[in-house]
Design an enzyme around this catalytic site. Structure first.
Site, PDB file in Angstrom:
ATOM      1  N   CYS A 232       0.833  -1.198   0.000  1.00 21.70           N
ATOM      2  CA  CYS A 232       0.000   0.000   0.000  1.00 21.70           C
ATOM      3  C   CYS A 232       0.875   1.259   0.000  1.00 21.70           C
ATOM      4  O   CYS A 232       1.409   1.640   1.035  1.00 21.70           O
ATOM      5  CB  CYS A 232      -0.935  -0.029   1.210  1.00 21.70           C
ATOM      6  SG  CYS A 232      -1.939   1.447   1.387  1.00 21.70           S
TER       7      CYS A 232
ATOM      8  N   CYS B  96      -0.401   4.091   2.195  1.00 25.33           N
ATOM      9  CA  CYS B  96      -0.188   3.878   3.628  1.00 25.33           C
ATOM     10  C   CYS B  96       1.280   4.120   4.005  1.00 25.33           C
ATOM     11  O   CYS B  96       1.570   4.733   5.016  1.00 25.33           O
ATOM     12  CB  CYS B  96      -0.527   2.440   4.015  1.00 25.33           C
ATOM     13  SG  CYS B  96      -2.113   1.868   3.419  1.00 25.33           S
ATOM     14  N   ASP B  97       2.194   3.594   3.211  1.00 28.79           N
ATOM     15  CA  ASP B  97       3.594   3.523   3.652  1.00 28.79           C
ATOM     16  C   ASP B  97       4.555   4.385   2.854  1.00 28.79           C
ATOM     17  O   ASP B  97       5.726   4.486   3.228  1.00 28.79           O
ATOM     18  CB  ASP B  97       4.069   2.056   3.598  1.00 28.79           C
ATOM     19  CG  ASP B  97       3.264   1.187   4.546  1.00 28.79           C
ATOM     20  OD1 ASP B  97       2.845   1.698   5.598  1.00 28.79           O
ATOM     21  OD2 ASP B  97       3.048   0.007   4.239  1.00 28.79           O
TER      22      ASP B  97
END
Ligand SMILES: Cc1cc2nc3c(=O)[nH]c(=O)nc-3n(C[C@H](O)[C@H](O)[C@H](O)COP(=O)(O)OP(=O)(O)OC[C@H]3O[C@@H](n4cnc5c(N)ncnc54)[C@H](O)[C@@H]3O)c2cc1C
Length: 313
Positions: A135, A138-139
């Site tokens: 992701c 997300c990261d």
């Protein structure tokens, strides 16, 4: 243990727990089955920095523990068990748990999530949370001015590569085929980005690094006479080869799209079966975030409440 629920919820991720908070506060006495991963996907990550309300960030397990506690506070009946089949042919609907016990329900919220597909390399597990991610939203932030690789050749992979190119110093796009499967526009954007280098006809053999990912072992034109092994130095390895929604037990019972995601109506959580609602990643091939899942869990509980009231259930 009651064998009938006014509101049955399948899934214990942000969507399922949020649905449970709303349903229990609306007096629907929800019963929630957790499946094999209580807390959902976020239990597999460390820092979550984009969930509102946590200015210093929070670990995934801690966040899920707190959302669960909030659902329990209002009386949600949380149980262990995996839904293995459903029967929507007559009301009340029936759901089989672990292939043996049956529970009936007046309304059902499916929040069973979706799992990212991995290449199946042992190193993906070894470096989980230490450089391997599925992701970019997300990261990606953790890789500011660093070097990353994205695996995949479709629209999602191109989107992730472009997203990361605005954060990272350099992005490799590792593509198995000699071409990209993504739309023309997406291909053009990727190919014209000075930060993205597309490695066509490359496969990943493994990852290496002492403290988290420091590089990847690749092979060019695997199995051909000019096969060549190459290493690239990277800090992050992002998978973008698709997701698998957890809907096997619903096949033929509710409308699914060609990738297996539950089809919902417009901006609601309504499925084609009345009284059955869907929330979170299981019905969302696009956003797949904890906050959007929690938001759709809220919608599903409100839709279930309205349905139960209108049908005097
Ligand atoms: C490593 C990682 C890091 C991430 N980091 C972030 C981040 O920083 N920020 C962010 O917003 N998002 C992040 N995400 C994405 C986020 O975790 C998901 O979008 C979110 O968890 C989806 O919530 P959900 O409730 O729809 O499903 P999930 O979290 O996938 O939960 C699904 C639930 O359904 C249960 N279940 C499955 N099948 C059945 C069944 N048959 N019967 C009963 N229960 C079942 C499972 O046990 C689980 O409890 C990350 C994801 C991963 C994998």
């Amino acid at each position: 243990m009651p064998k009938h629920a006014r509101c049955l919820i399948l899934g214990a991720g942000p969507a399922g727990y949020t649905a449970a908070i709303y349903a229990s506060r609306a007096n629907l006495a929800p019963v929630l089955y957790e499946g094999l991963q209580p807390g959902g996907q976020l239990t597999t990550t460390t820092e979550v920095e984009n969930f509102p309300g946590y200015p210093q960030g929070v670990t995934g397990p801690q966040l899920m523990q707190e959302i669960r506690a909030q659902a329990e506070r209002f009386g949600t009946d949380i149980r262990s068990g995996v839904a293995t089949s459903v029967d929507f042919s007559k009301k009340p609907y029936r759901v089989t748990i672990n292939g043996e016990q049956e529970i009936s329900c007046d309304s059902l919220i499916v929040a069973t999530g979706a799992s990212a597909k991995y290449l199946g390399l042992p190193d993906e597990e070894k470096y989980a949370g230490q450089g391997v991610s599925a992701c970019a939203t997300c990261d990606g932030f953790f890789y500011r001015n660093r070097r990353v690789a994205v695996v995949g050749g479709g629209d999602t992979a191109c989107e992730e590569a472009l997203y990361l190119s605005s954060i990272a110093e350099k992005v490799y796009l590792i593509v198995r085929k000699p071409f990209l499967r993504a739309s023309k526009v997406m291909q053009e954007r990727v190919l014209s980005s000075p930060k993205i280098e597309v490695l066509f006809e490359h496969n990943t053999l493994g990852l290496f690094g002492e403290n988290g990912v420091e590089g990847a072992h690749l092979v060019f034109r695997k199995g051909e006479s000019d096969e060549k092994k190459v290493d690239i130095a990277i800090d992050g390895f992002f998978l973008a080869i698709g997701h698998r929604p957890n809907t096997d037990f619903l096949k033929g019972k509710v409308d699914l799209n060609e990738a297996g995601y539950i089809v919902t109506s417009g901006t609601t959580s309504l499925t084609n079966v009345e009284g059955v609602f869907a929330a979170g990643d299981v019905a969302d091939p696009r956003y797949r975030q904890a906050i959007t899942s929690a938001g759709s869990g809220c919608k599903a509980a409100m839709d279930a409440e309205k349905y139960l009231m209108e049908h005097s259930l």
